[in-house]
Structure formats: structure tokens, C-alpha cells
Design a protein around this motif. Structure first.
Motif: not given
Length: 337
Positions: A120-125, A182-184, A189-192, A216-221
Motif C-alpha cells: 500500500i502506497l501513501m503520500d502519492v505524487e 491557505i495551502g500546505e 507543492y514542490e513535490r506535486k 492562493y498562498r502555501p504556508s508552513e503553519g
């Protein structure tokens, strides 16, 4: 603990006959098979994992490839992993967790060593380097997530594109015309990474159809990062009255900073999230949200994987329908907005 010899004695057959019934390696008469199976059931016999592996050429182990990255919300990943392990155990399989960021090397190691019957594969790009190796290996596999090309794959995921679209639709229905997303963390997103890309794509598509303005803005939190991001948003788009947040670590900082800025939720600013239900319910303002159904995704993934192990060759993509639940954080756009 009941032994194989005790089962044989109870059924009135040899130990080798019991072994053949369990492994299926030799033809056993229906009458004898039924007698052995009845004894197994009555005595509560469970063959140990080593014996099952030797008898069936299976390890009865499923490999779960789940890279634990600092830019991902680990509690969601762990909830999926625990649910995978629980459902796999119900089907007689144990789970080997691979949490390192090994990429294709992890697939090669599992396939080459025979450590596991399936993967089972997770964190799929979207362009995941592990996927071609899975296709070539012929090993039963299920992805929790979607790559760009799903040909020859079985995938289970939330329909994140529709989740993003529902968030935009909800805010538009409330009269909001300018929204911020507010995104991840940027690295996601660099890993798509598939789920993040699909959410923003779905949201933008629906926003265009509705005539909404989207920033749209990504954020580290975290408070410091969010303070800078929030200041930039209101400087660039002072008319923003709605936020869509797909970043669990940014939610509470955002709500706190809005309070500090004397912007009431939802009277001045509406907030909608894509997050686990527990996060939405425990926030300082109960959040209108699309739930990430971690346990349901895990259950479907395990069920499809077991079917593949048993010989089902059909591939499919299962997208779970999202549902936006309205709570206290979203309301009508302010008058004149």
C-alpha cells in the motif's frame, strides 16, 4: 494454545492431512476437508505466521509505504496507518510500516526480498517515481492517493478536486466574492503531492465558473509564518472575506490572528477547512469543513488489496465523495463586501 497435532487427533486424520487442508497443496476429499475444518473451528486453532508462510509461499505481511515528512500533518497519516493495520489484521495480514523517504529504493527492497505479499502506497505524487516499479513488479498494490496517470493501478482517495470545488461553492453561495486559500507547506507543492494539487485545481476551476477572485498562498503553519502570510493577503486583496484552509497547522494560528486583528469569525471573515473532523470540532471556532475520511480510505484500500492478493486482476480508481459540513466558522459575506 491448540496445536496442529491436536487438530489432527480431534479430526481423526494425520497431521500432514491437516497441513494439506490448510495449504491446499494436495487434493483432499470433501468429507475429510469438512471434518478437518470443523475441528479447526471447534478447537479455535490458528496456524502461526511462519507455518502459514511456509505452507502457502506467502508472508501474510502487507508493506505500508508511508514517508513521515515534517511538512505533512502526521496525525492524519498515523490515523490511516492504524486503520490499515486494524483492517489488515481482520483479514489475517500483518503490516510492515516503511516510514523513510526512500522512494523507489523501498519498492525495490520489498519486491526483491519478498518481505511482503502486497504493497500500500501513501503520500502519492502526481509523477511518483515509485509507481513505474510497482507496475513492473506485478506485486499486488493499492495507492491511497492518485498519480497523474492511473492506468493499470488501483487507487483509493477522497475526491479532493470536488472538495476544493465545494469550498468555493459554499463561500460563493454565502455572497463572498474574494477568497484566499491557505495551502500546505511549499515543499508539498514542490513535490506535486496529489491531494494538495487536486484540491487547489478543483477550487480554482469552480471559482472561475462562479466569478470568484482567488488568492492562493502555501504556508508552513505556525503563528509567525501565518502573521506574515495574513498581512500579505490583506495588503494584496483587502476585499478578502473568505478563507479556505488546507493545512491543519495553520488553522488555529489563523483564527487567533484574525481575533487579534479584530476581525470576527464569521461576521467579518468566513473560514472553511479541508481537515479531519476532530480538528474541525476542536478548533477555537467550530469549523465548517470537508472531512478527510482517513479510516474509510484505509478500509477500502485494504479490502481492494486483499482482493488482489486473492487473484482479482481488475484495476479501479475509487474516489470517495466529499461532504462539506457547515458549522460556526462560515456565514454571509459582510454587507458591501
Amino acid at each position: 494454545m491448540v496445536t496442529l497435532a491436536e487438530v489432527a487427533q480431534h479430526a481423526g486424520v494425520s497431521a500432514s492431512t491437516v497441513s494439506y487442508v490448510l495449504s491446499g497443496k494436495r487434493t483432499i476429499s470433501a468429507v475429510t476437508r469438512q471434518r478437518v475444518e470443523r475441528s479447526i473451528q471447534e478447537l479455535g486453532y490458528h496456524p502461526n505466521a511462519g507455518a502459514r508462510a511456509l505452507a502457502s509461499s506467502r508472508s501474510n505481511i502487507v508493506a505500508l509505504m508511508m514517508p513521515l515528512r515534517t511538512d505533512m500533518y502526521v496525525p492524519v497519516m498515523m490515523e490511516i496507518a492504524i486503520a490499515v493495520a486494524t483492517h489488515a489484521r481482520e483479514h489475517g495480514f500483518d503490516v510492515l510500516m516503511l516510514t523513510g523517504e526512500e522512494g523507489p529504493a523501498a519498492v525495490e527492497r520489498v519486491v526483491g526480498s519478498g518481505l511482503a505479499d502486497a504493497i500500500i502506497l501513501m503520500d502519492v505524487e502526481l509523477e511518483d517515481a515509485r509507481v513505474p516499479l510497482l507496475r513492473e513488479s506485478g506485486r499486488p498494490a493499492v495507492l491511497i492517493g492518485l498519480p497523474a496517470d492511473t492506468t493499470g493501478l488501483t487507487c483509493v482517495d477522497l475526491d479532493f478536486a470536488e472538495a476544493g470545488a465545494q469550498c468555493a461553492q459554499h463561500l460563493a453561495d454565502l455572497g463572498h466574492r474574494q477568497i484566499a486559500v491557505i495551502g500546505e507547506a511549499p515543499a508539498v507543492y514542490e513535490r506535486k503531492t496529489g491531494f494538495a494539487e487536486r484540491t487547489i485545481d478543483g477550487l480554482r476551476t469552480r471559482a472561475r465558473e462562479l466569478g470568484l477572485g482567488v488568492l492562493y498562498r502555501p504556508s508552513e503553519g505556525g503563528y509567525a509564518t501565518m502573521a506574515g502570510t495574513l498581512g500579505q493577503i490583506f495588503t494584496e486583496r483587502p476585499g478578502v472575506t473568505g478563507f479556505v484552509v488546507q493545512n491543519e497547522q495553520a488553522l488555529e494560528p489563523l483564527l487567533g490572528l484574525l481575533r487579534q486583528d479584530r476581525r470576527a469569525v464569521p461576521e467579518d471573515i468566513s473560514v472553511v477547512a479541508v481537515c479531519p473532523e476532530q480538528v474541525a470540532l476542536q478548533a477555537s471556532v467550530r469549523l465548517s469543513s470537508v472531512t478527510v475520511p482517513a479510516r474509510e480510505m484505509a478500509r477500502h484500500a485494504v479490502e481492494r488489496l486483499v482482493a488482489k492478493i486473492e487473484g482479482d486482476t481488475e484495476d479501479e480508481v475509487l474516489l470517495l465523495a466529499p461532504e462539506l459540513v457547515v458549522r460556526a466558522s462560515s456565514g454571509p459575506a459582510p454587507a458591501g463586501a
